[in-house]
Write a protein that holds these residues in place. Structure first.
Motif, PDB file in Angstrom:
ATOM      1  N   ASP A 141       0.815  -1.214   0.000  1.00  0.00           N
ATOM      2  CA  ASP A 141       0.000   0.000   0.000  1.00  0.00           C
ATOM      3  C   ASP A 141       0.849   1.265   0.000  1.00  0.00           C
ATOM      4  O   ASP A 141       0.371   2.345   0.330  1.00  0.00           O
ATOM      5  CB  ASP A 141      -0.970   0.001   1.184  1.00  0.00           C
ATOM      6  N   ILE A 142       2.129   1.147  -0.376  1.00  0.00           N
ATOM      7  CA  ILE A 142       2.979   2.313  -0.562  1.00  0.00           C
ATOM      8  C   ILE A 142       3.620   2.240  -1.946  1.00  0.00           C
ATOM      9  O   ILE A 142       3.679   1.169  -2.553  1.00  0.00           O
ATOM     10  CB  ILE A 142       4.073   2.444   0.526  1.00  0.00           C
ATOM     11  N   ASP A 143       4.080   3.374  -2.431  1.00  0.00           N
ATOM     12  CA  ASP A 143       4.707   3.425  -3.744  1.00  0.00           C
ATOM     13  C   ASP A 143       5.987   4.253  -3.675  1.00  0.00           C
ATOM     14  O   ASP A 143       6.416   4.658  -2.589  1.00  0.00           O
ATOM     15  CB  ASP A 143       3.726   3.957  -4.803  1.00  0.00           C
ATOM     16  N   GLY A 144       6.582   4.495  -4.825  1.00  0.00           N
ATOM     17  CA  GLY A 144       7.843   5.230  -4.865  1.00  0.00           C
ATOM     18  C   GLY A 144       7.735   6.642  -4.327  1.00  0.00           C
ATOM     19  O   GLY A 144       8.671   7.159  -3.713  1.00  0.00           O
ATOM     20  N   THR A 145       6.577   7.282  -4.547  1.00  0.00           N
ATOM     21  CA  THR A 145       6.375   8.631  -4.013  1.00  0.00           C
ATOM     22  C   THR A 145       6.339   8.604  -2.490  1.00  0.00           C
ATOM     23  O   THR A 145       6.919   9.463  -1.825  1.00  0.00           O
ATOM     24  CB  THR A 145       5.077   9.234  -4.587  1.00  0.00           C
ATOM     25  N   ASP A 146       5.677   7.592  -1.921  1.00  0.00           N
ATOM     26  CA  ASP A 146       5.654   7.453  -0.465  1.00  0.00           C
ATOM     27  C   ASP A 146       7.057   7.226   0.086  1.00  0.00           C
ATOM     28  O   ASP A 146       7.442   7.800   1.113  1.00  0.00           O
ATOM     29  CB  ASP A 146       4.754   6.279  -0.046  1.00  0.00           C
ATOM     30  N   LEU A 147       7.822   6.385  -0.596  1.00  0.00           N
ATOM     31  CA  LEU A 147       9.182   6.087  -0.155  1.00  0.00           C
ATOM     32  C   LEU A 147      10.039   7.349  -0.179  1.00  0.00           C
ATOM     33  O   LEU A 147      10.805   7.614   0.754  1.00  0.00           O
ATOM     34  CB  LEU A 147       9.795   5.002  -1.045  1.00  0.00           C
ATOM     35  N   PHE A 148       9.905   8.150  -1.230  1.00  0.00           N
ATOM     36  CA  PHE A 148      10.640   9.403  -1.347  1.00  0.00           C
ATOM     37  C   PHE A 148      10.261  10.342  -0.205  1.00  0.00           C
ATOM     38  O   PHE A 148      11.114  11.018   0.386  1.00  0.00           O
ATOM     39  CB  PHE A 148      10.341  10.037  -2.707  1.00  0.00           C
ATOM     40  N   ALA A 149       8.972  10.374   0.138  1.00  0.00           N
ATOM     41  CA  ALA A 149       8.508  11.214   1.245  1.00  0.00           C
ATOM     42  C   ALA A 149       9.085  10.732   2.574  1.00  0.00           C
ATOM     43  O   ALA A 149       9.435  11.545   3.444  1.00  0.00           O
ATOM     44  CB  ALA A 149       6.978  11.222   1.295  1.00  0.00           C
ATOM     45  N   LEU A 150       9.197   9.413   2.744  1.00  0.00           N
ATOM     46  CA  LEU A 150       9.776   8.883   3.978  1.00  0.00           C
ATOM     47  C   LEU A 150      11.250   9.248   4.103  1.00  0.00           C
ATOM     48  O   LEU A 150      11.732   9.528   5.207  1.00  0.00           O
ATOM     49  CB  LEU A 150       9.598   7.364   4.031  1.00  0.00           C
ATOM     50  N   VAL A 151      11.984   9.256   2.995  1.00  0.00           N
ATOM     51  CA  VAL A 151      13.380   9.704   3.027  1.00  0.00           C
ATOM     52  C   VAL A 151      13.437  11.136   3.548  1.00  0.00           C
ATOM     53  O   VAL A 151      14.228  11.469   4.432  1.00  0.00           O
ATOM     54  CB  VAL A 151      14.033   9.610   1.632  1.00  0.00           C
ATOM     55  N   ALA A 152      12.574  12.001   3.000  1.00  0.00           N
ATOM     56  CA  ALA A 152      12.550  13.403   3.422  1.00  0.00           C
ATOM     57  C   ALA A 152      12.194  13.532   4.899  1.00  0.00           C
ATOM     58  O   ALA A 152      12.819  14.300   5.639  1.00  0.00           O
ATOM     59  CB  ALA A 152      11.565  14.190   2.558  1.00  0.00           C
ATOM     60  N   ALA A 153      11.199  12.770   5.345  1.00  0.00           N
ATOM     61  CA  ALA A 153      10.770  12.853   6.741  1.00  0.00           C
ATOM     62  C   ALA A 153      11.858  12.367   7.696  1.00  0.00           C
ATOM     63  O   ALA A 153      12.128  12.995   8.729  1.00  0.00           O
ATOM     64  CB  ALA A 153       9.490  12.042   6.938  1.00  0.00           C
ATOM     65  N   LEU A 154      12.498  11.262   7.355  1.00  0.00           N
ATOM     66  CA  LEU A 154      13.552  10.724   8.222  1.00  0.00           C
ATOM     67  C   LEU A 154      14.778  11.637   8.235  1.00  0.00           C
ATOM     68  O   LEU A 154      15.427  11.802   9.270  1.00  0.00           O
ATOM     69  CB  LEU A 154      13.921   9.312   7.771  1.00  0.00           C
ATOM     70  N   ALA A 155      15.083  12.246   7.097  1.00  0.00           N
ATOM     71  CA  ALA A 155      16.194  13.195   7.056  1.00  0.00           C
ATOM     72  C   ALA A 155      15.872  14.426   7.887  1.00  0.00           C
ATOM     73  O   ALA A 155      16.739  14.963   8.580  1.00  0.00           O
ATOM     74  CB  ALA A 155      16.501  13.586   5.614  1.00  0.00           C
ATOM     75  N   TRP A 156      14.634  14.880   7.833  1.00  0.00           N
ATOM     76  CA  TRP A 156      14.220  16.031   8.643  1.00  0.00           C
ATOM     77  C   TRP A 156      14.408  15.734  10.128  1.00  0.00           C
ATOM     78  O   TRP A 156      14.890  16.572  10.880  1.00  0.00           O
ATOM     79  CB  TRP A 156      12.765  16.386   8.342  1.00  0.00           C
ATOM     80  N   LEU A 157      14.027  14.541  10.557  1.00  0.00           N
ATOM     81  CA  LEU A 157      14.213  14.158  11.962  1.00  0.00           C
ATOM     82  C   LEU A 157      15.673  14.266  12.377  1.00  0.00           C
ATOM     83  O   LEU A 157      15.985  14.781  13.452  1.00  0.00           O
ATOM     84  CB  LEU A 157      13.742  12.711  12.184  1.00  0.00           C
ATOM     85  N   SER A 158      16.555  13.791  11.525  1.00  0.00           N
ATOM     86  CA  SER A 158      17.979  13.820  11.843  1.00  0.00           C
ATOM     87  C   SER A 158      18.516  15.238  11.939  1.00  0.00           C
ATOM     88  O   SER A 158      19.531  15.484  12.588  1.00  0.00           O
ATOM     89  CB  SER A 158      18.776  13.053  10.779  1.00  0.00           C
ATOM     90  N   ASP A 159      17.827  16.175  11.287  1.00  0.00           N
ATOM     91  CA  ASP A 159      18.267  17.572  11.252  1.00  0.00           C
ATOM     92  C   ASP A 159      17.732  18.384  12.431  1.00  0.00           C
ATOM     93  O   ASP A 159      18.056  19.549  12.572  1.00  0.00           O
ATOM     94  CB  ASP A 159      17.835  18.207   9.930  1.00  0.00           C
ATOM     95  N   GLN A 160      16.913  17.755  13.272  1.00  0.00           N
ATOM     96  CA  GLN A 160      16.351  18.448  14.438  1.00  0.00           C
ATOM     97  C   GLN A 160      17.145  18.061  15.682  1.00  0.00           C
ATOM     98  O   GLN A 160      17.135  16.897  16.086  1.00  0.00           O
ATOM     99  CB  GLN A 160      14.875  18.073  14.627  1.00  0.00           C
ATOM    100  N   PRO A 161      17.848  19.025  16.300  1.00  0.00           N
ATOM    101  CA  PRO A 161      18.705  18.685  17.447  1.00  0.00           C
ATOM    102  C   PRO A 161      17.990  17.898  18.545  1.00  0.00           C
ATOM    103  O   PRO A 161      18.554  16.959  19.107  1.00  0.00           O
ATOM    104  CB  PRO A 161      19.170  20.059  17.947  1.00  0.00           C
ATOM    105  N   ALA A 162      16.750  18.254  18.836  1.00  0.00           N
ATOM    106  CA  ALA A 162      16.034  17.570  19.918  1.00  0.00           C
ATOM    107  C   ALA A 162      15.626  16.147  19.551  1.00  0.00           C
ATOM    108  O   ALA A 162      15.436  15.304  20.427  1.00  0.00           O
ATOM    109  CB  ALA A 162      14.794  18.379  20.311  1.00  0.00           C
ATOM    110  N   LEU A 163      15.494  15.877  18.243  1.00  0.00           N
ATOM    111  CA  LEU A 163      15.021  14.567  17.790  1.00  0.00           C
ATOM    112  C   LEU A 163      16.126  13.691  17.229  1.00  0.00           C
ATOM    113  O   LEU A 163      15.939  12.478  17.097  1.00  0.00           O
ATOM    114  CB  LEU A 163      13.935  14.750  16.721  1.00  0.00           C
ATOM    115  N   ALA A 164      17.256  14.288  16.896  1.00  0.00           N
ATOM    116  CA  ALA A 164      18.348  13.538  16.258  1.00  0.00           C
ATOM    117  C   ALA A 164      18.750  12.276  17.019  1.00  0.00           C
ATOM    118  O   ALA A 164      19.012  11.239  16.394  1.00  0.00           O
ATOM    119  CB  ALA A 164      19.555  14.446  16.035  1.00  0.00           C
ATOM    120  N   PRO A 165      18.792  12.308  18.375  1.00  0.00           N
ATOM    121  CA  PRO A 165      19.171  11.080  19.093  1.00  0.00           C
ATOM    122  C   PRO A 165      18.197   9.915  18.859  1.00  0.00           C
ATOM    123  O   PRO A 165      18.548   8.756  19.068  1.00  0.00           O
ATOM    124  CB  PRO A 165      19.163  11.506  20.561  1.00  0.00           C
TER     125      PRO A 165
END
Length: 197
Positions: A141-165
């Motif tokens: 129930d996911i596709d390439g667009t969803d996967l691309f969005a997950l990359v962006a979301a996970l990268a965003w998390l890593s870029d947030q000092p409070a959430l990076a850990p």
């Protein structure tokens, strides 16, 4: 291209890489020119827009991530290939602060200098996802667009000092959810299309 022009272009790209790593994609073009020891007009002659500069800076990485998808496709199990590529793609996008926002916008903007590279990268991930789906090891129930969005979301998390850990833990949660068919919410006969480019 003349030798001095190529040297200036290379200096601009090196300076841009350092500046974006330190300050993010919104760093001043004037600051990049100053770091490269060239005038702003020289920078703009080589790269008329911020996106053109980013595309030139990131092109090698885009190409490497696309080639890596092909290598993993040939050498790893479908689920291992998908998760390895996803992890490396997230790690790569966190090198340049804020680039995922531009990538997410560029995927829909055919006029963007980043559009073609982002579409190619999305297609590489979509192929790995489709292979895992065909093997029955990834939810359908996911596709390439969803996967691309997950990359962006996970990268965003890593870029947030409070959430990076928590980024590695959350990556594992997302990866296991992708690979868990039982978590699929598809109703019979209502499946979304499989991975698209």
């Amino acid at each position: 291209m003349r030798a001095d022009a190529r040297k200036n272009r290379d200096h601009v790209l090196a300076a841009a890489g350092t500046a974006i790593t330190e300050q993010g994609v919104d760093v001043s073009l004037r600051d990049i020119a100053r770091r490269a020891d060239v005038g702003l007009a020289t920078l703009l002659r080589h790269f008329p827009t911020r996106e053109a500069l980013l595309e030139a800076l990131l092109r090698t990485s885009f190409d490497e991530m696309t080639a890596q998808a092909d290598e993993l496709d040939a050498s790893s199990s479908p689920e291992d290939a998908l998760v390895s590529w996803l992890r490396d793609c997230v790690a790569w996008t966190t090198e340049y602060r804020g680039v995922t926002v531009l990538m997410a916008a560029a995927i829909e903007d055919t006029e963007s200098a980043l559009h073609a590279s982002c579409v190619t990268l999305r297609a590489a991930g979509a192929r790995l996802l489709a292979r895992a789906q065909a093997a029955g090891t990834a939810r359908t129930d996911i596709d390439g667009t969803d996967l691309f969005a997950l990359v962006a979301a996970l990268a965003w998390l890593s870029d947030q000092p409070a959430l990076a850990p928590r980024a590695d833990h959350l990556f594992d949660v997302v990866a296991s959810a992708i690979l868990t068919n039982a978590a699929s919410t598809d109703a019979p006969g209502e499946r979304r299309p499989q991975a698209r480019s």
